[in-house]
Design a protein around this motif. Sequence first.
Motif, PDB file in Angstrom:
ATOM      1  N   GLY A 133       0.812  -1.212   0.000  1.00 37.31           N
ATOM      2  CA  GLY A 133       0.000   0.000   0.000  1.00 37.31           C
ATOM      3  C   GLY A 133       0.847   1.265   0.000  1.00 37.31           C
ATOM      4  O   GLY A 133       0.580   2.208  -0.750  1.00 37.31           O
ATOM      5  N   LEU A 134       1.887   1.288   0.836  1.00 28.26           N
ATOM      6  CA  LEU A 134       2.756   2.460   0.905  1.00 28.26           C
ATOM      7  C   LEU A 134       3.503   2.653  -0.408  1.00 28.26           C
ATOM      8  O   LEU A 134       3.601   3.767  -0.915  1.00 28.26           O
ATOM      9  N   GLN A 135       4.008   1.569  -0.994  1.00 31.06           N
ATOM     10  CA  GLN A 135       4.707   1.676  -2.280  1.00 31.06           C
ATOM     11  C   GLN A 135       3.774   2.180  -3.367  1.00 31.06           C
ATOM     12  O   GLN A 135       4.165   3.011  -4.189  1.00 31.06           O
ATOM     13  N   ARG A 136       2.543   1.694  -3.383  1.00 31.90           N
ATOM     14  CA  ARG A 136       1.577   2.148  -4.386  1.00 31.90           C
ATOM     15  C   ARG A 136       1.333   3.642  -4.252  1.00 31.90           C
ATOM     16  O   ARG A 136       1.283   4.354  -5.253  1.00 31.90           O
ATOM     17  N   PHE A 137       1.206   4.108  -3.011  1.00 37.23           N
ATOM     18  CA  PHE A 137       1.000   5.536  -2.773  1.00 37.23           C
ATOM     19  C   PHE A 137       2.240   6.325  -3.201  1.00 37.23           C
ATOM     20  O   PHE A 137       2.121   7.386  -3.810  1.00 37.23           O
ATOM     21  N   CYS A 138       3.416   5.802  -2.906  1.00 37.50           N
ATOM     22  CA  CYS A 138       4.666   6.467  -3.304  1.00 37.50           C
ATOM     23  C   CYS A 138       4.776   6.567  -4.820  1.00 37.50           C
ATOM     24  O   CYS A 138       5.145   7.624  -5.356  1.00 37.50           O
ATOM     25  N   PHE A 139       4.467   5.484  -5.530  1.00 36.59           N
ATOM     26  CA  PHE A 139       4.528   5.529  -6.998  1.00 36.59           C
ATOM     27  C   PHE A 139       3.483   6.504  -7.555  1.00 36.59           C
ATOM     28  O   PHE A 139       3.739   7.182  -8.554  1.00 36.59           O
ATOM     29  N   PHE A 140       2.312   6.573  -6.919  1.00 40.30           N
ATOM     30  CA  PHE A 140       1.319   7.566  -7.329  1.00 40.30           C
ATOM     31  C   PHE A 140       1.875   8.973  -7.146  1.00 40.30           C
ATOM     32  O   PHE A 140       1.745   9.817  -8.040  1.00 40.30           O
ATOM     33  N   MET A 141       2.508   9.239  -5.981  1.00 38.66           N
ATOM     34  CA  MET A 141       3.077  10.573  -5.742  1.00 38.66           C
ATOM     35  C   MET A 141       4.137  10.918  -6.783  1.00 38.66           C
ATOM     36  O   MET A 141       4.173  12.042  -7.297  1.00 38.66           O
ATOM     37  N   ILE A 142       4.992   9.964  -7.094  1.00 37.92           N
ATOM     38  CA  ILE A 142       6.052  10.199  -8.087  1.00 37.92           C
ATOM     39  C   ILE A 142       5.441  10.489  -9.454  1.00 37.92           C
ATOM     40  O   ILE A 142       5.819  11.455 -10.134  1.00 37.92           O
ATOM     41  N   ALA A 143       4.483   9.659  -9.866  1.00 34.43           N
ATOM     42  CA  ALA A 143       3.839   9.857 -11.173  1.00 34.43           C
ATOM     43  C   ALA A 143       3.122  11.196 -11.231  1.00 34.43           C
ATOM     44  O   ALA A 143       3.220  11.927 -12.223  1.00 34.43           O
ATOM     45  N   PHE A 144       2.405  11.536 -10.168  1.00 38.33           N
ATOM     46  CA  PHE A 144       1.688  12.813 -10.127  1.00 38.33           C
ATOM     47  C   PHE A 144       2.668  13.978 -10.223  1.00 38.33           C
ATOM     48  O   PHE A 144       2.444  14.920 -10.985  1.00 38.33           O
ATOM     49  N   GLY A 145       3.752  13.921  -9.455  1.00 33.32           N
ATOM     50  CA  GLY A 145       4.728  14.998  -9.463  1.00 33.32           C
ATOM     51  C   GLY A 145       5.380  15.181 -10.821  1.00 33.32           C
ATOM     52  O   GLY A 145       5.513  16.309 -11.315  1.00 33.32           O
ATOM     53  N   ILE A 146       5.775  14.077 -11.446  1.00 31.82           N
ATOM     54  CA  ILE A 146       6.399  14.154 -12.776  1.00 31.82           C
ATOM     55  C   ILE A 146       5.406  14.704 -13.794  1.00 31.82           C
ATOM     56  O   ILE A 146       5.734  15.583 -14.594  1.00 31.82           O
ATOM     57  N   TRP A 147       4.186  14.199 -13.768  1.00 32.90           N
ATOM     58  CA  TRP A 147       3.149  14.686 -14.684  1.00 32.90           C
ATOM     59  C   TRP A 147       2.943  16.185 -14.507  1.00 32.90           C
ATOM     60  O   TRP A 147       2.897  16.930 -15.492  1.00 32.90           O
ATOM     61  N   ASP A 148       2.841  16.641 -13.276  1.00 30.35           N
ATOM     62  CA  ASP A 148       2.557  18.052 -13.017  1.00 30.35           C
ATOM     63  C   ASP A 148       3.703  18.958 -13.472  1.00 30.35           C
ATOM     64  O   ASP A 148       3.478  19.989 -14.103  1.00 30.35           O
ATOM     65  N   ILE A 149       4.926  18.570 -13.196  1.00 29.31           N
ATOM     66  CA  ILE A 149       6.075  19.381 -13.615  1.00 29.31           C
ATOM     67  C   ILE A 149       6.168  19.440 -15.141  1.00 29.31           C
ATOM     68  O   ILE A 149       6.348  20.509 -15.731  1.00 29.31           O
ATOM     69  N   PHE A 150       6.016  18.279 -15.791  1.00 33.77           N
ATOM     70  CA  PHE A 150       6.122  18.277 -17.249  1.00 33.77           C
ATOM     71  C   PHE A 150       4.925  18.934 -17.926  1.00 33.77           C
ATOM     72  O   PHE A 150       5.042  19.405 -19.061  1.00 33.77           O
ATOM     73  N   TYR A 151       3.818  19.036 -17.253  1.00 34.07           N
ATOM     74  CA  TYR A 151       2.689  19.824 -17.750  1.00 34.07           C
ATOM     75  C   TYR A 151       3.154  21.263 -17.966  1.00 34.07           C
ATOM     76  O   TYR A 151       2.937  21.845 -19.034  1.00 34.07           O
ATOM     77  N   TYR A 152       3.841  21.819 -16.969  1.00 34.74           N
ATOM     78  CA  TYR A 152       4.338  23.193 -17.096  1.00 34.74           C
ATOM     79  C   TYR A 152       5.512  23.305 -18.058  1.00 34.74           C
ATOM     80  O   TYR A 152       5.624  24.279 -18.803  1.00 34.74           O
ATOM     81  N   VAL A 153       6.382  22.305 -18.060  1.00 35.53           N
ATOM     82  CA  VAL A 153       7.509  22.330 -18.998  1.00 35.53           C
ATOM     83  C   VAL A 153       6.984  22.394 -20.424  1.00 35.53           C
ATOM     84  O   VAL A 153       7.420  23.233 -21.232  1.00 35.53           O
ATOM     85  N   TRP A 154       6.029  21.531 -20.782  1.00 35.28           N
ATOM     86  CA  TRP A 154       5.522  21.498 -22.150  1.00 35.28           C
ATOM     87  C   TRP A 154       4.676  22.719 -22.464  1.00 35.28           C
ATOM     88  O   TRP A 154       4.679  23.185 -23.620  1.00 35.28           O
ATOM     89  N   LEU A 155       3.955  23.268 -21.498  1.00 36.89           N
ATOM     90  CA  LEU A 155       3.254  24.532 -21.754  1.00 36.89           C
ATOM     91  C   LEU A 155       4.253  25.619 -22.120  1.00 36.89           C
ATOM     92  O   LEU A 155       4.022  26.422 -23.026  1.00 36.89           O
ATOM     93  N   TRP A 156       5.387  25.628 -21.418  1.00 38.16           N
ATOM     94  CA  TRP A 156       6.385  26.651 -21.706  1.00 38.16           C
ATOM     95  C   TRP A 156       7.028  26.416 -23.074  1.00 38.16           C
ATOM     96  O   TRP A 156       7.221  27.339 -23.849  1.00 38.16           O
ATOM     97  N   VAL A 157       7.355  25.153 -23.394  1.00 39.93           N
ATOM     98  CA  VAL A 157       7.975  24.838 -24.682  1.00 39.93           C
ATOM     99  C   VAL A 157       7.035  25.214 -25.836  1.00 39.93           C
ATOM    100  O   VAL A 157       7.461  25.820 -26.823  1.00 39.93           O
ATOM    101  N   ILE A 158       5.765  24.887 -25.706  1.00 39.44           N
ATOM    102  CA  ILE A 158       4.814  25.102 -26.799  1.00 39.44           C
ATOM    103  C   ILE A 158       4.306  26.542 -26.852  1.00 39.44           C
ATOM    104  O   ILE A 158       4.222  27.138 -27.924  1.00 39.44           O
ATOM    105  N   LEU A 159       3.959  27.113 -25.690  1.00 40.19           N
ATOM    106  CA  LEU A 159       3.303  28.427 -25.658  1.00 40.19           C
ATOM    107  C   LEU A 159       4.151  29.541 -25.061  1.00 40.19           C
ATOM    108  O   LEU A 159       3.715  30.687 -25.030  1.00 40.19           O
ATOM    109  N   ARG A 160       5.315  29.178 -24.514  1.00 40.71           N
ATOM    110  CA  ARG A 160       6.134  30.142 -23.752  1.00 40.71           C
ATOM    111  C   ARG A 160       5.337  30.702 -22.568  1.00 40.71           C
ATOM    112  O   ARG A 160       5.454  31.862 -22.205  1.00 40.71           O
ATOM    113  N   TRP A 161       4.512  29.839 -21.996  1.00 36.35           N
ATOM    114  CA  TRP A 161       3.738  30.173 -20.802  1.00 36.35           C
ATOM    115  C   TRP A 161       3.948  29.063 -19.794  1.00 36.35           C
ATOM    116  O   TRP A 161       3.971  27.900 -20.182  1.00 36.35           O
ATOM    117  N   PRO A 162       4.091  29.314 -18.558  1.00 32.89           N
ATOM    118  CA  PRO A 162       3.987  30.598 -17.865  1.00 32.89           C
ATOM    119  C   PRO A 162       5.253  31.446 -18.049  1.00 32.89           C
ATOM    120  O   PRO A 162       6.336  30.917 -18.273  1.00 32.89           O
TER     121      PRO A 162
END
Length: 186
Positions: free
Chosen positions: A30-59
């Motif tokens: 259970g703890l490992q599953r939660f940890c992998f969820f946190m890692i996946a969520f964090g990576i997804w969220d950071i790259f959401y902003y990275v790709w917004l910046w690459v494509i739109l120069r935003w933020p």
Amino acid sequence: LEPLILVEMGREAATIVMLAAAGILAGASGLQRFCFFMIAFGIWDIFYYVWLWVILRWPENLMTWDLLFYIPLPWVGPVITPVLISVTMIAAGSILIFLAEKGYAIRWRWYDWVIELGCGFLLIVAFCWDWKNILRVPDGTPYSGIPNPFAWWLFLPAYLFALIYFAARLHETIRAGSGDAPSKIP
């Protein structure tokens, strides 16, 4: 609600379900599953902003305001706030998985969960603090729909307390397993 807002809410819910499924499939406990969820969520969220910046120069910068989520209310805040949380989630999840793989017993007590999740709830409240203004609730008050100053007074103490509490529990875990051999997980 506008039809596009409902679509966005559905997309957000589907994203969380997908990230949770990734954590469930990747983890052995259970703890490992939660940890992998946190890692996946964090990576997804950071790259959401990275790709917004690459494509739109935003933020434009890390203090640029963003509408983060719509569920259950609009979450708004400077881009740096979800990025800080994401980096912390990636680091915390990675450290716990690493320690578990090295044989350290990671035992979170019920009140550890209450404290950490309570801090997480306060972070969400900080994002939603100005929800009436964002939604422009028709109660006679003239709302601009533009965020007022961010609730740093709530965000920073909750974020720092969660971080310090995690570090203290991590230190206890490492100390408990610092004898000749790490404390094995049963």
